[in-house]
Design a protein around this motif. Sequence first.
Motif, PDB file in Angstrom:
ATOM      1  N   THR A  81      36.369  68.451  59.257  1.00  0.00           N
ATOM      2  CA  THR A  81      35.139  67.907  59.833  1.00  0.00           C
ATOM      3  C   THR A  81      34.378  67.076  58.813  1.00  0.00           C
ATOM      4  O   THR A  81      33.896  65.974  59.118  1.00  0.00           O
ATOM      5  N   CYS A  82      34.261  67.577  57.606  1.00  0.00           N
ATOM      6  CA  CYS A  82      33.572  66.817  56.552  1.00  0.00           C
ATOM      7  C   CYS A  82      34.329  65.534  56.218  1.00  0.00           C
ATOM      8  O   CYS A  82      33.727  64.471  56.014  1.00  0.00           O
ATOM      9  N   ALA A  83      35.650  65.640  56.191  1.00  0.00           N
ATOM     10  CA  ALA A  83      36.462  64.448  55.919  1.00  0.00           C
ATOM     11  C   ALA A  83      36.322  63.429  57.041  1.00  0.00           C
ATOM     12  O   ALA A  83      36.321  62.209  56.801  1.00  0.00           O
ATOM     13  N   MET A  84      36.187  63.906  58.274  1.00  0.00           N
ATOM     14  CA  MET A  84      36.010  62.996  59.398  1.00  0.00           C
ATOM     15  C   MET A  84      34.699  62.226  59.273  1.00  0.00           C
ATOM     16  O   MET A  84      34.631  61.029  59.579  1.00  0.00           O
ATOM     17  N   THR A  85      33.656  62.900  58.800  1.00  0.00           N
ATOM     18  CA  THR A  85      32.382  62.218  58.564  1.00  0.00           C
ATOM     19  C   THR A  85      32.568  61.092  57.553  1.00  0.00           C
ATOM     20  O   THR A  85      32.108  59.961  57.759  1.00  0.00           O
ATOM     21  N   MET A  86      33.245  61.397  56.457  1.00  0.00           N
ATOM     22  CA  MET A  86      33.495  60.385  55.430  1.00  0.00           C
ATOM     23  C   MET A  86      34.360  59.250  55.971  1.00  0.00           C
ATOM     24  O   MET A  86      34.143  58.078  55.655  1.00  0.00           O
ATOM     25  N   ALA A  87      35.333  59.594  56.813  1.00  0.00           N
ATOM     26  CA  ALA A  87      36.230  58.586  57.381  1.00  0.00           C
ATOM     27  C   ALA A  87      35.476  57.647  58.320  1.00  0.00           C
ATOM     28  O   ALA A  87      35.670  56.424  58.284  1.00  0.00           O
ATOM     29  N   MET A  88      34.619  58.203  59.162  1.00  0.00           N
ATOM     30  CA  MET A  88      33.848  57.383  60.085  1.00  0.00           C
ATOM     31  C   MET A  88      32.901  56.452  59.327  1.00  0.00           C
ATOM     32  O   MET A  88      32.777  55.272  59.647  1.00  0.00           O
ATOM     33  N   GLU A  89      32.250  56.988  58.311  1.00  0.00           N
ATOM     34  CA  GLU A  89      31.344  56.155  57.520  1.00  0.00           C
ATOM     35  C   GLU A  89      32.106  55.022  56.832  1.00  0.00           C
ATOM     36  O   GLU A  89      31.661  53.864  56.825  1.00  0.00           O
ATOM     37  N   LYS A  90      33.261  55.340  56.282  1.00  0.00           N
ATOM     38  CA  LYS A  90      34.093  54.334  55.615  1.00  0.00           C
ATOM     39  C   LYS A  90      34.471  53.214  56.590  1.00  0.00           C
ATOM     40  O   LYS A  90      34.323  52.018  56.283  1.00  0.00           O
ATOM     41  N   ALA A  91      34.933  53.601  57.782  1.00  0.00           N
ATOM     42  CA  ALA A  91      35.375  52.607  58.767  1.00  0.00           C
ATOM     43  C   ALA A  91      34.214  51.747  59.257  1.00  0.00           C
ATOM     44  O   ALA A  91      34.350  50.526  59.415  1.00  0.00           O
ATOM     45  N   ILE A  92      33.066  52.358  59.486  1.00  0.00           N
ATOM     46  CA  ILE A  92      31.896  51.617  59.992  1.00  0.00           C
ATOM     47  C   ILE A  92      31.386  50.642  58.942  1.00  0.00           C
ATOM     48  O   ILE A  92      31.105  49.477  59.236  1.00  0.00           O
ATOM     49  N   ARG A  93      31.284  51.106  57.707  1.00  0.00           N
ATOM     50  CA  ARG A  93      30.755  50.236  56.642  1.00  0.00           C
ATOM     51  C   ARG A  93      31.754  49.138  56.279  1.00  0.00           C
ATOM     52  O   ARG A  93      31.338  48.030  55.914  1.00  0.00           O
ATOM     53  N   GLU A  94      33.027  49.416  56.377  1.00  0.00           N
ATOM     54  CA  GLU A  94      34.032  48.375  56.119  1.00  0.00           C
ATOM     55  C   GLU A  94      33.856  47.181  57.039  1.00  0.00           C
ATOM     56  O   GLU A  94      34.113  46.037  56.647  1.00  0.00           O
ATOM     57  N   LYS A  95      33.424  47.435  58.242  1.00  0.00           N
ATOM     58  CA  LYS A  95      33.237  46.372  59.236  1.00  0.00           C
ATOM     59  C   LYS A  95      31.810  45.828  59.228  1.00  0.00           C
ATOM     60  O   LYS A  95      31.436  45.054  60.108  1.00  0.00           O
ATOM     61  N   ASP A  96      31.012  46.236  58.250  1.00  0.00           N
ATOM     62  CA  ASP A  96      29.638  45.759  58.094  1.00  0.00           C
ATOM     63  C   ASP A  96      28.809  46.019  59.349  1.00  0.00           C
ATOM     64  O   ASP A  96      28.017  45.178  59.787  1.00  0.00           O
ATOM     65  N   CYS A  97      28.983  47.199  59.928  1.00  0.00           N
ATOM     66  CA  CYS A  97      28.234  47.585  61.122  1.00  0.00           C
ATOM     67  C   CYS A  97      27.079  48.515  60.728  1.00  0.00           C
ATOM     68  O   CYS A  97      27.153  49.223  59.723  1.00  0.00           O
TER      69      CYS A  97
END
Length: 460
Positions: free
Chosen positions: A248-264
């Motif tokens: 669950t904690c890793a999923m939070t980090m993964a979602m943040e990584k993906a969102i910020r990569e796309k400058d959203c």
Amino acid sequence: MKKLVLGVAPIKRFFLPMEAAKEQKDIFMEVIRGIRPDAVEIVDIDDLCENGIAFEYETVKKAVDKFKDARIDALFLPFCDFGEESVAAGIASQFQVPTLVWGPRDTIPNTDVSRGRDTQCGIIAATKVLSRSGVKFSYIVNSPAKSKKFTDGYETFIRTAMAVKAMKGLRIAQIGSRPEPFMSVISNEGELLEKFGVQLVPIAITTIAGYTKQIVEENGEELRKYVEEFKGRMAFVRNMNEEQVVWTCAMTMAMEKAIREKDCTAASMECWTRMEELKGLPCISIGELSDRGLPVSCEGDVSGAVTLAIMNACCLGDTAQFFADLTIRHPENDNAELLWHCGPFPYSLRDPEKKAGIDAFNGRWELKKGEITVCRFDSIGGEYVLFAGEGKATDGPETTGTYVWFETDNWEQWEEKLVFGPYIHHVGGMYGSYARALEEAARYLNVTYDTPGKNQIKGL
């Protein structure tokens, strides 16, 4: 969150005393420099004209050039006296940004000995010219700079301008699609881009799952520290093993990584329908990301994500947002409604007097007491609306998931307004009173502002 860049161009009448104008300018500039300096970058014209006060038309081009170079997000035209309408309109007409007009309240009328400032008189003249020049503006009633009226109005304008800024070039991460039965969350991607410049950036569920797996396998220091901090906050963990907590904690980090990569700056998430691929629910992660300044809507609700982005900007980072279902009316309080979701509300908003924990990938806690603003950006038939209303958290029966009992002055009026639409069962919520700023933002965004009691269609 990036600061709001505010151009400030004080205005005076060419033949009125400079000394009196400068005295007013020094007072209000000191005041505004002390209001939300964390969120506002002020660009003045001190280097362009005498005492940084515009009164000659030659100053217009210099001010416009400086403000364009600074890429201002909003403009403030404080009148030090009667002012010069040609100067005010000459500057403001070159920008399509929220514009604030105000002048300090004069204390004495003209006498046989001296001419007063006539600030209110000049503002009324100038605003006619601003309107004819196509300038949309906000106004604070004549009031002393060192007054609650001015301070509240100025901060409301800053919140309004920040919400408008958030919509310019807004990028929403669309993680997955929508649950098949949820026709209510359908949005028009083309219209959002054409009308507002809002871009949807698709991110596959498999991308989030892949990033999560990679983060778990690497088991880096950031993940380990986060897991320990996360578990330390929770009073209980039910129906989950250690491996699932780490995931669950890793999923939070993964979602943040993906969102910020796309400058959203916000996202919509297809959630419970993709549990198998995600190896769990993202509910906790949604709440955690809101606490990190990245609000996420549930169940593929793109309009909900736009709502949260507007709210996040409007609050200037003062509070996280929560994304709620409108569910049931309070069993005893006719004016209260349960704002609930299965577990994605931000941990920072919990009631500190009650236990907060996790139950099967879902947060489980009640939100704290306080004033709450509810909001929804939505559309039907190409017509866009921004709904907002205010109430407060109140006591009510305990339930599952994350929730708050929300009390209004007249819930039946709210219910009728929401049913006749164009709304769905999803709303954004945040602590504080922001309806006035949202109402003003709707005017600048050229969308209809809606609130309970306005043009009300009544039930039978």
